[in-house]
Design a protein around this motif. Structure first.
Motif, mmCIF file in Angstrom:
data_model
loop_
_atom_site.group_PDB
_atom_site.id
_atom_site.type_symbol
_atom_site.label_atom_id
_atom_site.label_comp_id
_atom_site.label_asym_id
_atom_site.label_seq_id
_atom_site.Cartn_x
_atom_site.Cartn_y
_atom_site.Cartn_z
ATOM 1 N N MET A 13 0.547 -0.992 0.272
ATOM 2 C CA MET A 13 0.199 0.019 0.408
ATOM 3 C C MET A 13 0.839 1.313 -0.172
ATOM 4 N N MET A 14 0.309 2.151 -0.727
ATOM 5 C CA MET A 14 1.541 3.580 -0.767
ATOM 6 C C MET A 14 0.938 4.381 -0.200
ATOM 7 N N LYS A 15 1.969 4.950 0.900
ATOM 8 C CA LYS A 15 1.221 6.018 1.733
ATOM 9 C C LYS A 15 1.582 7.419 0.815
ATOM 10 N N LYS A 16 0.894 8.672 1.567
ATOM 11 C CA LYS A 16 1.322 9.937 0.804
ATOM 12 C C LYS A 16 2.285 9.982 1.392
ATOM 13 N N PHE A 17 3.125 11.790 0.896
ATOM 14 C CA PHE A 17 3.929 12.712 1.813
ATOM 15 C C PHE A 17 3.797 13.611 1.104
ATOM 16 N N LEU A 18 4.201 15.305 1.724
ATOM 17 C CA LEU A 18 4.123 16.635 1.239
ATOM 18 C C LEU A 18 5.572 16.553 1.894
ATOM 19 N N LEU A 19 6.133 17.179 0.498
ATOM 20 C CA LEU A 19 7.683 17.416 0.894
ATOM 21 C C LEU A 19 7.509 19.311 0.187
ATOM 22 N N LEU A 20 8.134 19.837 1.517
ATOM 23 C CA LEU A 20 7.978 21.275 1.601
ATOM 24 C C LEU A 20 9.334 21.708 0.683
ATOM 25 N N LEU A 21 9.139 22.934 -0.077
ATOM 26 C CA LEU A 21 10.923 23.257 -0.402
ATOM 27 C C LEU A 21 10.450 24.987 0.901
ATOM 28 N N HIS A 22 11.565 24.449 1.427
ATOM 29 C CA HIS A 22 12.539 25.787 2.040
ATOM 30 C C HIS A 22 13.130 26.424 1.011
ATOM 31 N N GLU A 23 13.527 27.508 0.912
ATOM 32 C CA GLU A 23 14.401 28.369 -0.249
ATOM 33 C C GLU A 23 15.276 29.609 1.221
ATOM 34 N N ASP A 24 15.739 29.250 0.158
ATOM 35 C CA ASP A 24 17.086 30.926 1.425
ATOM 36 C C ASP A 24 16.484 32.042 0.744
ATOM 37 N N ILE A 25 15.933 33.358 0.461
ATOM 38 C CA ILE A 25 15.391 34.165 0.547
ATOM 39 C C ILE A 25 16.698 34.843 -0.376
ATOM 40 N N GLU A 26 17.523 35.142 0.393
ATOM 41 C CA GLU A 26 18.742 35.970 0.431
ATOM 42 C C GLU A 26 19.893 35.714 -1.445
ATOM 43 N N ILE A 27 19.497 34.100 -1.202
ATOM 44 C CA ILE A 27 19.865 33.482 -2.378
ATOM 45 C C ILE A 27 19.370 33.686 -3.595
ATOM 46 N N MET A 28 17.852 33.325 -3.191
ATOM 47 C CA MET A 28 16.788 33.342 -4.327
ATOM 48 C C MET A 28 16.635 34.643 -5.198
ATOM 49 N N GLU A 29 17.525 35.729 -3.925
ATOM 50 C CA GLU A 29 17.710 37.397 -4.491
ATOM 51 C C GLU A 29 18.208 37.952 -5.620
ATOM 52 N N LYS A 30 19.297 36.751 -5.138
ATOM 53 C CA LYS A 30 20.853 36.826 -5.946
ATOM 54 C C LYS A 30 20.665 35.884 -7.444
ATOM 55 N N LEU A 31 20.270 35.246 -7.791
ATOM 56 C CA LEU A 31 20.566 34.750 -8.896
ATOM 57 C C LEU A 31 20.105 35.134 -10.569
ATOM 58 N N SER A 32 20.705 35.055 -10.798
ATOM 59 C CA SER A 32 20.412 35.687 -12.123
ATOM 60 C C SER A 32 19.495 35.091 -13.005
ATOM 61 N N PRO A 33 18.781 36.012 -14.003
ATOM 62 C CA PRO A 33 17.933 35.245 -14.818
ATOM 63 C C PRO A 33 18.327 34.204 -15.385
ATOM 64 N N LYS A 34 19.168 33.708 -16.136
ATOM 65 C CA LYS A 34 19.647 32.259 -16.080
ATOM 66 C C LYS A 34 20.069 31.501 -14.817
ATOM 67 N N GLU A 35 19.999 32.393 -14.259
ATOM 68 C CA GLU A 35 20.383 30.902 -13.001
ATOM 69 C C GLU A 35 18.418 30.286 -12.410
ATOM 70 N N MET A 36 17.584 31.277 -12.665
ATOM 71 C CA MET A 36 16.076 31.329 -11.857
ATOM 72 C C MET A 36 15.773 30.537 -13.358
ATOM 73 N N GLU A 37 16.261 30.513 -14.590
ATOM 74 C CA GLU A 37 15.760 29.252 -15.538
ATOM 75 C C GLU A 37 16.370 28.148 -15.273
ATOM 76 N N SER A 38 17.395 27.800 -14.690
ATOM 77 C CA SER A 38 18.460 26.821 -14.528
ATOM 78 C C SER A 38 17.611 25.482 -13.723
ATOM 79 N N LEU A 39 16.909 26.319 -12.748
ATOM 80 C CA LEU A 39 16.448 25.927 -11.223
ATOM 81 C C LEU A 39 15.328 25.555 -11.473
ATOM 82 N N GLY A 40 14.308 26.275 -12.840
ATOM 83 C CA GLY A 40 13.049 25.920 -13.072
ATOM 84 C C GLY A 40 12.788 24.930 -13.573
ATOM 85 N N ASN A 41 13.939 25.073 -14.601
ATOM 86 C CA ASN A 41 14.025 23.849 -15.287
ATOM 87 C C ASN A 41 14.931 22.100 -14.753
ATOM 88 N N ALA A 42 15.781 22.562 -13.872
ATOM 89 C CA ALA A 42 15.723 21.610 -13.124
ATOM 90 C C ALA A 42 14.480 20.382 -12.234
#
Length: 116
Positions: free
Chosen positions: A1-30
């Protein structure tokens, strides 16, 4: 029997604000590639990114507060609803989450199983 799990993604705001548009695109694609892989393997039920701002309602008086709410430099940037036979499997899956590459943290929350 399969069980369900919620995986929450906690992001570091300071790091996210410093990402370039190309890095943001890379993150989204990943994330898209990872979610596609999880879907093909039968683990992914759903998932989405979350807007930074939201509304929080607290207490009997239903006090409304605009977010973000965490007092730290972290925000919940998204979630995945996953299924697997056990927690150990989800832990191994979560280790591969792309958010870790940019200073993020994953939190696993088992979904309660109510038998009616």
């Amino acid at each position: 029997m399969m069980k369900k799990f919620l995986l929450l993604l906690h992001e570091d705001i300071e790091i996210m604000e410093k990402l370039s548009p190309k890095e943001m695109e890379s993150l989204g694609n990943a994330h898209i590639a990872w979610a596609t892989k999880l879907g093909e393997q039968g683990y992914l039920l759903s998932g989405d990114g979350l807007e930074e701002n939201g509304i929080q309602i607290t207490g009997k008086e239903a006090v409304i507060k605009d977010g973000p709410y965490l007092e730290s430099k972290e925000m919940i940037g998204g979630y995945f609803l996953l299924q697997a036979k056990d927690l150990e499997t989800i832990v191994e899956i979560a280790k591969e989450c792309p958010c870790h590459l940019w200073g993020g943290t994953t939190e696993i929350r088992p979904i309660m199983d109510y038998e009616c």
